[in-house]
Design a protein around this motif. Structure first.
Motif, short mmCIF file in Angstrom:
data_model
loop_
_atom_site.label_atom_id
_atom_site.label_comp_id
_atom_site.label_asym_id
_atom_site.label_seq_id
_atom_site.Cartn_x
_atom_site.Cartn_y
_atom_site.Cartn_z
N THR A 57 0.83 -1.21 0.00
CA THR A 57 0.00 0.00 0.00
C THR A 57 0.87 1.25 0.00
O THR A 57 0.62 2.19 -0.76
N GLU A 58 1.90 1.27 0.83
CA GLU A 58 2.78 2.43 0.90
C GLU A 58 3.56 2.62 -0.40
O GLU A 58 3.67 3.73 -0.92
N ALA A 60 2.74 1.59 -3.42
CA ALA A 60 1.81 2.01 -4.47
C ALA A 60 1.45 3.48 -4.33
O ALA A 60 1.47 4.23 -5.32
N ALA A 61 1.15 3.92 -3.13
CA ALA A 61 0.76 5.32 -2.90
C ALA A 61 1.91 6.27 -3.22
O ALA A 61 1.72 7.29 -3.91
N LEU A 62 3.09 5.97 -2.74
CA LEU A 62 4.22 6.86 -2.98
C LEU A 62 4.68 6.85 -4.43
O LEU A 62 5.18 7.85 -4.93
N LEU A 64 2.86 6.92 -6.96
CA LEU A 64 2.02 7.83 -7.73
C LEU A 64 2.52 9.27 -7.65
O LEU A 64 2.25 10.08 -8.53
N ARG A 65 3.25 9.61 -6.59
CA ARG A 65 3.76 10.99 -6.41
C ARG A 65 5.21 11.15 -6.82
O ARG A 65 5.60 12.20 -7.30
#
Length: 73
Positions: A57-58, A60-62, A64-65
């Motif tokens: 999850t971490e 994947a989220a990071l 994107l940025r």
């Protein structure tokens, strides 16, 4: 094969390890006509890794940025 997944921590301008000793499941060349994921520029092969759910999850989220890099162990 084991790898680390790293990115740049924008608040500190230093390297941040998102996942350590991740297992590589597959490596694929990006499609020639895709222009990269989400319309961005392609930077290299696509690497599929397996990590625990909370780490995934971490990552994947990071990703994107900020760009992420996969480094060999």
């Amino acid at each position: 094969m084991r790898v680390d997944v790293v990115t740049v921590d924008s608040s500190e301008q230093s390297r941040k390890v998102l996942a350590s000793s991740a297992t590589v499941v597959d490596v694929r060349s990006p499609p020639k006509d895709s222009g990269g994921l989400l319309g961005g520029e392609s930077k290299g092969p696509l690497v599929l890794i397996t990590v625990p759910a909370d780490t995934a999850t971490e990552v994947a989220a990071l990703s994107l940025r900020n760009p992420v890099a996969v480094t060999l162990r």
